[in-house]
Scaffold this motif. Structure first.
Motif, mmCIF file in Angstrom:
data_model
loop_
_atom_site.group_PDB
_atom_site.id
_atom_site.type_symbol
_atom_site.label_atom_id
_atom_site.label_comp_id
_atom_site.label_asym_id
_atom_site.label_seq_id
_atom_site.Cartn_x
_atom_site.Cartn_y
_atom_site.Cartn_z
ATOM 1 N N GLU A 95 25.255 34.821 31.781
ATOM 2 C CA GLU A 95 25.201 34.218 33.115
ATOM 3 C C GLU A 95 26.116 33.004 33.213
ATOM 4 N N ALA A 96 26.019 32.106 32.252
ATOM 5 C CA ALA A 96 26.814 30.879 32.301
ATOM 6 C C ALA A 96 28.303 31.177 32.229
ATOM 7 N N ARG A 97 28.687 32.100 31.360
ATOM 8 C CA ARG A 97 30.111 32.427 31.201
ATOM 9 C C ARG A 97 30.682 33.016 32.486
ATOM 10 N N VAL A 98 29.941 33.922 33.100
ATOM 11 C CA VAL A 98 30.429 34.579 34.316
ATOM 12 C C VAL A 98 30.429 33.610 35.494
ATOM 13 N N VAL A 99 29.365 32.808 35.625
ATOM 14 C CA VAL A 99 29.292 31.854 36.737
ATOM 15 C C VAL A 99 30.463 30.873 36.681
ATOM 16 N N ASP A 100 30.792 30.382 35.495
ATOM 17 C CA ASP A 100 31.930 29.462 35.361
ATOM 18 C C ASP A 100 33.229 30.123 35.804
ATOM 19 N N ALA A 101 33.426 31.382 35.412
ATOM 20 C CA ALA A 101 34.651 32.092 35.775
ATOM 21 C C ALA A 101 34.717 32.331 37.278
ATOM 22 N N LEU A 102 33.588 32.664 37.891
ATOM 23 C CA LEU A 102 33.564 32.881 39.335
ATOM 24 C C LEU A 102 33.865 31.586 40.085
ATOM 25 N N GLY A 103 33.405 30.456 39.521
ATOM 26 C CA GLY A 103 33.702 29.165 40.138
ATOM 27 C C GLY A 103 35.195 28.905 40.226
ATOM 28 N N VAL A 104 35.915 29.300 39.189
ATOM 29 C CA VAL A 104 37.374 29.126 39.188
ATOM 30 C C VAL A 104 38.012 30.005 40.254
ATOM 31 N N LEU A 105 37.572 31.269 40.343
ATOM 32 C CA LEU A 105 38.138 32.160 41.355
ATOM 33 C C LEU A 105 37.838 31.663 42.764
ATOM 34 N N GLU A 106 36.612 31.194 42.980
ATOM 35 C CA GLU A 106 36.246 30.695 44.309
ATOM 36 C C GLU A 106 37.093 29.492 44.691
ATOM 37 N N ALA A 107 37.283 28.581 43.752
ATOM 38 C CA ALA A 107 38.093 27.392 44.030
ATOM 39 C C ALA A 107 39.543 27.761 44.314
ATOM 40 N N ASP A 108 39.970 28.893 43.762
ATOM 41 C CA ASP A 108 41.351 29.340 43.947
ATOM 42 C C ASP A 108 41.495 30.245 45.170
ATOM 43 N N GLY A 109 40.383 30.425 45.918
ATOM 44 C CA GLY A 109 40.448 31.222 47.137
ATOM 45 C C GLY A 109 40.433 32.724 46.925
ATOM 46 N N GLU A 110 39.958 33.154 45.758
ATOM 47 C CA GLU A 110 39.920 34.593 45.449
ATOM 48 C C GLU A 110 38.488 35.100 45.644
ATOM 49 N N PRO A 111 38.232 35.961 46.656
ATOM 50 C CA PRO A 111 36.860 36.365 46.969
ATOM 51 C C PRO A 111 36.353 37.586 46.215
ATOM 52 N N GLU A 112 37.225 38.232 45.424
ATOM 53 C CA GLU A 112 36.790 39.495 44.812
ATOM 54 C C GLU A 112 37.536 39.750 43.509
ATOM 55 N N PHE A 113 36.852 40.443 42.601
ATOM 56 C CA PHE A 113 37.431 40.831 41.310
ATOM 57 C C PHE A 113 37.059 42.279 41.035
ATOM 58 N N TRP A 114 38.059 43.082 40.677
ATOM 59 C CA TRP A 114 37.829 44.465 40.215
ATOM 60 C C TRP A 114 38.425 44.594 38.819
ATOM 61 N N SER A 115 37.685 45.173 37.889
ATOM 62 C CA SER A 115 38.193 45.301 36.526
ATOM 63 C C SER A 115 39.443 46.170 36.469
ATOM 64 N N HIS A 116 39.486 47.218 37.304
ATOM 65 C CA HIS A 116 40.618 48.144 37.213
ATOM 66 C C HIS A 116 41.914 47.565 37.793
ATOM 67 N N SER A 117 41.818 46.465 38.529
ATOM 68 C CA SER A 117 43.029 45.848 39.078
ATOM 69 C C SER A 117 43.125 44.375 38.704
ATOM 70 N N ALA A 118 42.482 44.013 37.602
ATOM 71 C CA ALA A 118 42.445 42.609 37.190
ATOM 72 C C ALA A 118 43.828 42.060 36.893
ATOM 73 N N HIS A 119 44.746 42.926 36.479
ATOM 74 C CA HIS A 119 46.097 42.461 36.127
ATOM 75 C C HIS A 119 46.773 41.766 37.312
ATOM 76 N N ALA A 120 46.390 42.168 38.542
ATOM 77 C CA ALA A 120 47.003 41.567 39.729
ATOM 78 C C ALA A 120 46.603 40.108 39.900
#
Length: 272
Positions: A95-120
């Motif tokens: 939980e802690a590891r994922v929540v921290d990572a989502l915080g970074v994406l949210e701050a960067d304006g990224e609303p979604e993550f898909w594993s199959h297109s993570a390279h983008a």
């Protein structure tokens, strides 16, 4: 003195499904190792079995607590819905590891993550790259902001992460699911033996699938899937099973969606 075999709950449930959807009437018959059910005139016999994965079953307890949790994210401005591999081996600290990572994406304006297109997403800020790599390493299949949940819960609610599982599988469609079911059943010759020895004219093999079954098998029977994708509808061919099987039922224990096969073909049933 040999004790007779009891009638188990999953067998009773299967009998009730069969009798609610057909004109068959069967009675418990597996007193000393025979077929599970047979009609009083001997014309119909039913054997009940379950297709499960020991690996999936072993992970049920680990993921169960997580799936009943909304993990608070005090610094977030929106709730997230996160789908992880249900066979994920590193639940401790997840939980802690994922929540921290989502915080970074949210701050960067990224609303979604898909594993199959993570390279983008592996561009720009180094913190963003680390966050994306963390989500990949933690086997997050999908993460998405859910403002609709925030709207439903009201302005004063605490933002958080809601969790679900994907199965960590490649679900190719209903024909592929049928092939996996066949492989499992063909490794259980005892079911065929009991049906053959029953002497019945109509021999039914009733198969339960559930949350302990591989997701590649259960996905076509999950709510809303077949309506959304055509290849998760009914199988396109007859099952390849022993000749002792005249009728096959595949029923999801939780969604109550099912497939029924007879010599006339496949039928989809709901709320059985």
């Amino acid at each position: 003195m040999t004790m007779a075999n009891p009638e188990h709950d999953d067998e009773i449930d299967a009998k009730n499904v069969l009798q609610s959807q057909t004109a068959y009437r069967v009675e418990h018959a597996d007193h000393f190792g025979g077929v599970d059910y047979q009609s009083s005139d001997g014309a119909v016999a039913m054997e009940v079995t379950t297709v499960t994965s020991e690996e999936v079953k072993a992970s049920t307890a680990r993921r169960g607590a997580l799936l009943n949790t909304k993990t608070p994210t005090p610094a977030a401005c929106v709730c997230w819905w996160v789908t992880i591999d249900e066979l994920h081996p590193r639940f401790k600290g997840l939980e802690a590891r994922v929540v921290d990572a989502l915080g970074v994406l949210e701050a960067d304006g990224e609303p979604e993550f898909w594993s199959h297109s993570a390279h983008a997403l592996l561009t720009g800020d180094p913190d963003r790259k680390v966050a994306v790599a963390t989500l990949q390493r933690e086997h997050v299949e999908h993460a998405v902001q859910t403002p609709e949940i925030c709207s439903r819960e009201g302005e004063e609610h605490e933002h958080g992460v809601l969790w679900s599982t994907s199965g960590g599988y490649v679900a190719s469609g209903s024909d592929a699911a049928l092939r996996e079911i066949e492989e499992t059943l063909n490794d259980k010759p005892d079911n065929y033996r009991k049906l053959a020895e029953s002497g019945a004219e109509t021999r039914v093999l009733f198969v339960w699938v559930d949350r302990d079954t591989e997701g590649s098998i259960t996905r076509p029977l999950r709510d809303g899937i077949s309506e959304k994708w055509d290849h998760f509808g009914l199988p396109s061919r007859a099952p390849e099973l022993d000749e002792s099987v005249d009728e096959l039922w595949v029923v999801h224990r939780q969604t109550r969606r099912s497939w029924r096969w007879t010599t006339d073909g496949w039928t989809a049933l709901e709320n059985v």
